[in-house]
Design a protein around this motif. Sequence first.
Motif, mmCIF file in Angstrom:
data_model
loop_
_atom_site.group_PDB
_atom_site.id
_atom_site.type_symbol
_atom_site.label_atom_id
_atom_site.label_comp_id
_atom_site.label_asym_id
_atom_site.label_seq_id
_atom_site.Cartn_x
_atom_site.Cartn_y
_atom_site.Cartn_z
ATOM 1 N N LYS A 120 0.839 -1.204 0.000
ATOM 2 C CA LYS A 120 0.000 0.000 0.000
ATOM 3 C C LYS A 120 0.869 1.246 0.000
ATOM 4 O O LYS A 120 1.937 1.283 0.608
ATOM 5 C CB LYS A 120 -0.910 0.021 1.232
ATOM 6 N N GLY A 121 0.402 2.275 -0.643
ATOM 7 C CA GLY A 121 1.140 3.532 -0.686
ATOM 8 C C GLY A 121 2.301 3.457 -1.671
ATOM 9 O O GLY A 121 2.386 2.560 -2.502
ATOM 10 N N ASP A 122 3.175 4.419 -1.541
ATOM 11 C CA ASP A 122 4.288 4.492 -2.493
ATOM 12 C C ASP A 122 5.651 4.326 -1.819
ATOM 13 O O ASP A 122 6.675 4.720 -2.369
ATOM 14 C CB ASP A 122 4.237 5.810 -3.252
ATOM 15 N N ALA A 123 5.676 3.720 -0.653
ATOM 16 C CA ALA A 123 6.931 3.559 0.073
ATOM 17 C C ALA A 123 7.869 2.575 -0.619
ATOM 18 O O ALA A 123 9.088 2.754 -0.596
ATOM 19 C CB ALA A 123 6.668 3.101 1.504
ATOM 20 N N PHE A 124 7.303 1.529 -1.226
ATOM 21 C CA PHE A 124 8.111 0.479 -1.852
ATOM 22 C C PHE A 124 7.552 0.114 -3.212
ATOM 23 O O PHE A 124 6.349 0.196 -3.434
ATOM 24 C CB PHE A 124 8.136 -0.779 -0.972
ATOM 25 N N THR A 125 8.443 -0.339 -4.083
ATOM 26 C CA THR A 125 7.982 -0.890 -5.346
ATOM 27 C C THR A 125 7.358 -2.250 -5.063
ATOM 28 O O THR A 125 7.530 -2.819 -3.979
ATOM 29 C CB THR A 125 9.144 -1.068 -6.332
ATOM 30 N N ALA A 126 6.659 -2.796 -6.030
ATOM 31 C CA ALA A 126 6.066 -4.122 -5.860
ATOM 32 C C ALA A 126 7.153 -5.165 -5.596
ATOM 33 O O ALA A 126 6.969 -6.067 -4.768
ATOM 34 C CB ALA A 126 5.249 -4.503 -7.092
ATOM 35 N N GLU A 127 8.290 -5.041 -6.273
ATOM 36 C CA GLU A 127 9.387 -5.987 -6.064
ATOM 37 C C GLU A 127 9.952 -5.869 -4.652
ATOM 38 O O GLU A 127 10.193 -6.879 -3.986
ATOM 39 C CB GLU A 127 10.497 -5.747 -7.090
ATOM 40 N N GLU A 128 10.149 -4.650 -4.173
ATOM 41 C CA GLU A 128 10.654 -4.446 -2.815
ATOM 42 C C GLU A 128 9.672 -4.971 -1.779
ATOM 43 O O GLU A 128 10.078 -5.610 -0.800
ATOM 44 C CB GLU A 128 10.928 -2.958 -2.574
ATOM 45 N N ALA A 129 8.396 -4.695 -1.969
ATOM 46 C CA ALA A 129 7.372 -5.177 -1.037
ATOM 47 C C ALA A 129 7.389 -6.706 -0.976
ATOM 48 O O ALA A 129 7.307 -7.291 0.108
ATOM 49 C CB ALA A 129 5.993 -4.667 -1.452
ATOM 50 N N ALA A 130 7.506 -7.349 -2.126
ATOM 51 C CA ALA A 130 7.545 -8.813 -2.164
ATOM 52 C C ALA A 130 8.785 -9.346 -1.448
ATOM 53 O O ALA A 130 8.705 -10.323 -0.698
ATOM 54 C CB ALA A 130 7.515 -9.300 -3.609
ATOM 55 N N LEU A 131 9.926 -8.712 -1.663
ATOM 56 C CA LEU A 131 11.157 -9.141 -0.992
ATOM 57 C C LEU A 131 11.058 -8.966 0.515
ATOM 58 O O LEU A 131 11.493 -9.843 1.277
ATOM 59 C CB LEU A 131 12.365 -8.373 -1.534
ATOM 60 N N LEU A 132 10.499 -7.855 0.967
ATOM 61 C CA LEU A 132 10.344 -7.632 2.404
ATOM 62 C C LEU A 132 9.433 -8.681 3.030
ATOM 63 O O LEU A 132 9.741 -9.225 4.089
ATOM 64 C CB LEU A 132 9.806 -6.229 2.687
ATOM 65 N N GLU A 133 8.314 -8.965 2.388
ATOM 66 C CA GLU A 133 7.405 -9.976 2.926
ATOM 67 C C GLU A 133 8.054 -11.349 2.960
ATOM 68 O O GLU A 133 7.913 -12.091 3.924
ATOM 69 C CB GLU A 133 6.117 -10.035 2.104
#
Length: 89
Positions: free
Chosen positions: A24-37
Amino acid sequence: MFQVAFLTESSFSDHENYPDGFYKGDAFTAEEAALLEKHGHAYCAFATGIRQPVVLLEREFVDFCKGDKQPSNIHERTWLRYVSKAAVL
């Protein structure tokens, strides 16, 4: 035998800083969000010294966390972005 870096058994989340998730939001790209999760627990464990690296990519990540090198791959850049935005560690 092939070893995979940053293995964890559960998804990572940060409800305090990102109550709606990393996507959600613009803090991370979709790739970054996936890596963090997928790898966030491992990133945190390496950054705090709780977990010791096994493969080269993990050893390089620990060197980055110690300040011995600049971020040079997506894992290091993602973790840097996360800790910078969430003010953790």
